[in-house]
Design an enzyme around this catalytic site. Structure first.
Site, mmCIF file in Angstrom:
data_model
loop_
_atom_site.group_PDB
_atom_site.id
_atom_site.type_symbol
_atom_site.label_atom_id
_atom_site.label_comp_id
_atom_site.label_asym_id
_atom_site.label_seq_id
_atom_site.Cartn_x
_atom_site.Cartn_y
_atom_site.Cartn_z
ATOM 1 N N ASN A 116 0.851 -1.188 0.000
ATOM 2 C CA ASN A 116 0.000 0.000 0.000
ATOM 3 C C ASN A 116 0.887 1.238 0.000
ATOM 4 O OD1 ASN A 116 -2.513 1.495 0.276
ATOM 5 N ND2 ASN A 116 -1.863 1.938 2.376
ATOM 6 N N HIS A 118 0.906 5.275 1.234
ATOM 7 C CA HIS A 118 0.192 6.169 2.158
ATOM 8 C C HIS A 118 0.857 7.545 2.129
ATOM 9 C CE1 HIS A 118 -2.225 7.323 5.596
ATOM 10 N NE2 HIS A 118 -1.129 7.824 6.152
ATOM 11 N N SER A 145 4.883 6.969 1.996
ATOM 12 C CA SER A 145 5.478 5.696 2.404
ATOM 13 C C SER A 145 4.799 4.553 1.670
ATOM 14 C CB SER A 145 5.293 5.466 3.915
ATOM 15 O OG SER A 145 5.738 6.554 4.681
ATOM 16 N N ASP A 154 -2.322 1.149 8.270
ATOM 17 C CA ASP A 154 -1.113 1.908 7.908
ATOM 18 C C ASP A 154 0.059 1.571 8.825
ATOM 19 O OD1 ASP A 154 -2.605 3.218 5.918
ATOM 20 O OD2 ASP A 154 -3.240 4.769 7.312
#
Length: 202
Positions: A116, A118, A145, A154
């Site tokens: 992912n 972020h 990030s 996260d």
């Protein structure tokens, strides 16, 4: 498998999106110019009007729309999502603006195989509205990030980060644009690191 063997492997990717798909486009471009050895086998969206679907179609990538509104809970949706993903047996699942929190069931099923991106320098500013929160806090530095996805929101191991200065005249939108430029650079780099076996596991 050695790093040399990993570098020769073409990773298969499934990309999950909800919106414009600009990070998806950065990955498509990185594959096209051979910055990374990968192939996107499918793009899946929970919104039928996501512009990222058009980006995928233009690149000849199969697209799937699976709206979440018709499912009673998160796990039920994620089980359907997993059936789509499993058709392609991807090496890696890429969250590129997929605006849903994945269930623990889904994360566990693909543990170590979901990335992912972020818009903050994690572990700072998890969650949403990061750009305004950074400005309100008087921070002098912001960024993005890429991390492995775990059950903690996260909170997974960080693969790569990019930093940008917060300028005196920044508002949330100007800061967002500069951070997004860096996202487009580091997401393909993170995929390359994964292919090389250089992604942290904890």
């Amino acid at each position: 498998m050695t790093n040399d063997q990993n570098q020769g492997k073409v990773l298969t990717l499934v990309v999950l999106i909800s919106g414009s798909g600009s990070n998806l486009q950065s990955i498509i471009d990185a594959i096209a110019d051979r910055t990374i050895k990968a192939r996107i086998t499918a793009v899946i969206s929970n919104h039928s009007d996501a512009y990222g679907l058009e980006r995928a179609s233009k690149a000849g990538i199969e697209t799937i729309v699976e709206p979440h509104q018709q499912y009673s809970d998160r796990k039920q949706y994620d089980q359907v999502l997993a059936r789509h993903v499993d058709r392609y047996s991807p090496d890696l699942i890429i969250l590129a603006g997929f605006m849903r929190i994945l269930s623990p069931w889904f994360v566990t099923r693909y543990s170590g195989k979901i990335l992912n991106i972020h818009p903050s320098l994690l572990p700072k500013y998890k969650g949403t509205n990061t750009h305004q929160r950074v400005i309100d806090a008087g921070e002098t530095e912001h960024g993005a990030s890429v991390h492995l996805v775990t059950e903690e929101l996260d909170g997974g191991p960080i693969v790569i980060q990019a930093r940008v200065p917060v300028e005196r005249d920044d508002d949330a939108e100007s800061l967002r644009r500069r951070v997004l430029e860096q996202e487009h650079i580091i997401y393909p780099q993170a995929i390359k690191l994964f292919a090389q076996g250089k992604v942290p596991t904890e």
